[in-house]
Motif scaffolding. Structure first.
Motif, PDB file in Angstrom:
ATOM      1  N   PRO A 144       2.703  27.478   6.694  1.00 20.88           N
ATOM      2  CA  PRO A 144       3.036  28.905   6.759  1.00 20.88           C
ATOM      3  C   PRO A 144       3.867  29.221   8.012  1.00 20.88           C
ATOM      4  CG  PRO A 144       0.737  28.542   7.414  1.00 20.88           C
ATOM      5  CD  PRO A 144       1.355  27.179   7.213  1.00 20.88           C
ATOM      6  N   GLU A 191       6.539  35.898  -0.603  1.00 24.35           N
ATOM      7  CA  GLU A 191       6.057  35.552  -1.949  1.00 24.35           C
ATOM      8  C   GLU A 191       4.678  36.137  -2.220  1.00 24.35           C
ATOM      9  OE1 GLU A 191       6.341  35.055  -5.072  1.00 24.35           O
ATOM     10  OE2 GLU A 191       7.634  33.290  -4.821  1.00 24.35           O
ATOM     11  N   SER A 216       5.851  28.715   3.321  1.00 26.77           N
ATOM     12  CA  SER A 216       6.002  30.171   3.174  1.00 26.77           C
ATOM     13  C   SER A 216       6.654  30.761   4.419  1.00 26.77           C
ATOM     14  CB  SER A 216       4.631  30.825   2.960  1.00 26.77           C
ATOM     15  OG  SER A 216       3.817  30.630   4.092  1.00 26.77           O
ATOM     16  N   ALA A 264      -0.180  28.236   1.617  1.00 25.62           N
ATOM     17  CA  ALA A 264       0.963  27.351   1.911  1.00 25.62           C
ATOM     18  C   ALA A 264       0.535  26.114   2.699  1.00 25.62           C
ATOM     19  CB  ALA A 264       2.014  28.125   2.693  1.00 25.62           C
ATOM     20  N   VAL A 278       4.441  23.580  -0.326  1.00 30.30           N
ATOM     21  CA  VAL A 278       4.853  24.992  -0.252  1.00 30.30           C
ATOM     22  C   VAL A 278       5.025  25.402   1.208  1.00 30.30           C
ATOM     23  CG1 VAL A 278       4.155  27.373  -0.746  1.00 30.30           C
ATOM     24  CG2 VAL A 278       3.728  25.574  -2.436  1.00 30.30           C
ATOM     25  N   ASP A 321       6.258  34.476   5.909  1.00 34.21           N
ATOM     26  CA  ASP A 321       5.522  35.713   5.656  1.00 34.21           C
ATOM     27  C   ASP A 321       4.920  36.185   6.974  1.00 34.21           C
ATOM     28  OD1 ASP A 321       3.609  37.637   4.905  1.00 34.21           O
ATOM     29  OD2 ASP A 321       3.176  36.621   3.018  1.00 34.21           O
ATOM     30  N   THR A 373      -0.589  34.084   0.367  1.00 35.59           N
ATOM     31  CA  THR A 373       0.518  33.127   0.426  1.00 35.59           C
ATOM     32  C   THR A 373       0.433  32.297   1.713  1.00 35.59           C
ATOM     33  OG1 THR A 373       1.893  34.625  -0.840  1.00 35.59           O
ATOM     34  CG2 THR A 373       3.046  32.933   0.405  1.00 35.59           C
ATOM     35  N   SER A 374       0.245  32.976   2.859  1.00 33.02           N
ATOM     36  CA  SER A 374       0.142  32.225   4.125  1.00 33.02           C
ATOM     37  C   SER A 374      -1.058  31.291   4.097  1.00 33.02           C
ATOM     38  CB  SER A 374      -0.004  33.183   5.313  1.00 33.02           C
ATOM     39  OG  SER A 374       1.161  33.923   5.514  1.00 33.02           O
ATOM     40  N   ALA A 431       2.329  31.269  -5.074  1.00 29.65           N
ATOM     41  CA  ALA A 431       2.144  30.189  -4.098  1.00 29.65           C
ATOM     42  C   ALA A 431       1.039  29.249  -4.570  1.00 29.65           C
ATOM     43  CB  ALA A 431       1.821  30.787  -2.733  1.00 29.65           C
ATOM     44  N   VAL A 466       9.123  29.472  -0.012  1.00 28.09           N
ATOM     45  CA  VAL A 466       8.868  30.759  -0.677  1.00 28.09           C
ATOM     46  C   VAL A 466       8.761  31.881   0.364  1.00 28.09           C
ATOM     47  CG1 VAL A 466       7.836  29.907  -2.815  1.00 28.09           C
ATOM     48  CG2 VAL A 466       6.389  30.178  -0.836  1.00 28.09           C
ATOM     49  N   PRO A 467       9.874  32.562   0.630  1.00 32.16           N
ATOM     50  CA  PRO A 467       9.787  33.682   1.552  1.00 32.16           C
ATOM     51  C   PRO A 467       9.281  34.929   0.834  1.00 32.16           C
ATOM     52  CG  PRO A 467      12.067  32.883   1.293  1.00 32.16           C
ATOM     53  CD  PRO A 467      11.263  32.334   0.179  1.00 32.16           C
TER      54      PRO A 467
END
Ligand code: PTJ
Length: 262
Positions: free
Chosen positions: A195, A162, A179, A192, A177, A181, A188-189, A167, A159-160
């Motif tokens: 990350p 996101e 990420s 994940a 997940v 980011d 999100t980070s 997330a 998921v870039p």
């Protein structure tokens, strides 16, 4: 079309910004996407605008996890399509088992078609999520729509850029997940499993290279690479990098400023 002199010291950054603004006017990028980009740029400044060693390690671990996954899916929103459609197509060329799904925060049928069209032009043949068929639990309204062949049954989702709720819902659904980011503090980070705190296009080029290099490696080696990094550690190393960089810059800056005589 904005004209930016190639000699401008921030040519690339201004070019990308002008391009995103244009794509926002065309409807591909959401207006909120411009703010998201600005936030990303601010963090990239703080990180030194290059891939850090911890991001590099995260990308390698991400490649290993993707190669180990049974049903990996790469999620694409308006910003990702605008910034990196060709990089996404290259990933799939390197590893065709990776499926690509359009997944929009600000969803309209037209935007979903626009994103798909940009991906098709970049060379992708199969694109999921154009007409989503299922819902992800825990996400209200349009934001929960997914493709039953893609994210719904995926065991791993990249998921870039996101949003944090998404997330979290993906994690709650039991998916791994990953990420991408630039903000190590974003929800999100923090949510994940893995990350990647790096700029999208830089990260995707390295990820494509790693997928190529690692495909064919024995599962044992991939498992070792996948578990070589921990999400919390990656985030705290990114924050530490920002702290050290700011300290160094704070020491250097006063010397760089002109004195009273100019
Ligand atoms: O196209 P849609 O409708 O799906 O909407 C996309 C956006 C980006 C508007 C939506 O997902 C959103 O609101 O995202 P957020 O919550 O603003 O999060 C985006 C994150 O991506 C922020 O933490 C930014 O720092 C980060 N970011 C922005 N540009 C980049 C980036 N990270 C890596 N590379 C970038 N180029």
């Amino acid at each position: 079309m904005t004209v930016i002199p190639r000699t401008h010291p921030r040519y690339r950054s201004l070019r990308v910004r002008a391009d995103l603004a244009e794509k926002m006017r065309e409807g591909l990028v959401a207006p909120e996407g411009l703010m998201a980009h600005g936030r990303g740029e601010a963090f990239d400044y703080l990180l030194g605008e290059r891939t850090s060693p911890e991001a590099r390690a995260a990308i390698r671990a991400a490649a290993a996890r993707i190669l180990l996954a049974r049903r990996p899916v790469f999620s694409v929103n308006g910003n990702v399509a605008a910034l990196a459609a060709r990089d996404v197509a290259r990933l799939v060329a390197r590893y065709p088992r990776l499926r690509v799904e359009v997944n929009l925060f600000h969803r309209t049928p037209q935007r979903a078609r626009d994103v798909a069209q940009v991906l098709q032009r970049a060379g992708l043949r199969e694109i999921l999520g154009i007409r989503p068929t299922a819902r992800l639990r825990g996400l209200p309204s349009d934001r929960g729509w997914v493709d039953a062949r893609g994210i719904l049954r995926a065991d791993l989702v990249v998921v870039p850029l996101e949003d944090g709720d998404r997330a979290e819902a993906l994690r709650a659904a039991g998916k791994c997940v990953i990420s991408i980011d630039l903000n190590p503090l974003s929800r999100t980070s923090r949510t994940a499993d893995l990350p990647i705190v790096d700029e999208l296009t830089r990260a995707l080029r390295l990820l494509a290279r790693d997928l190529k290099e690692l495909s064919g490696e024995p599962k044992e080696r991939l498992r070792a690479l996948a578990s070589a990094v921990q999400g919390e550690d990656l985030r705290s190393r990114s924050l530490e990098r920002i702290r050290k960089r700011l300290r160094t810059l704070a020491r250097e800056e006063p010397r760089a400023r002109p004195g009273p005589a100019g």
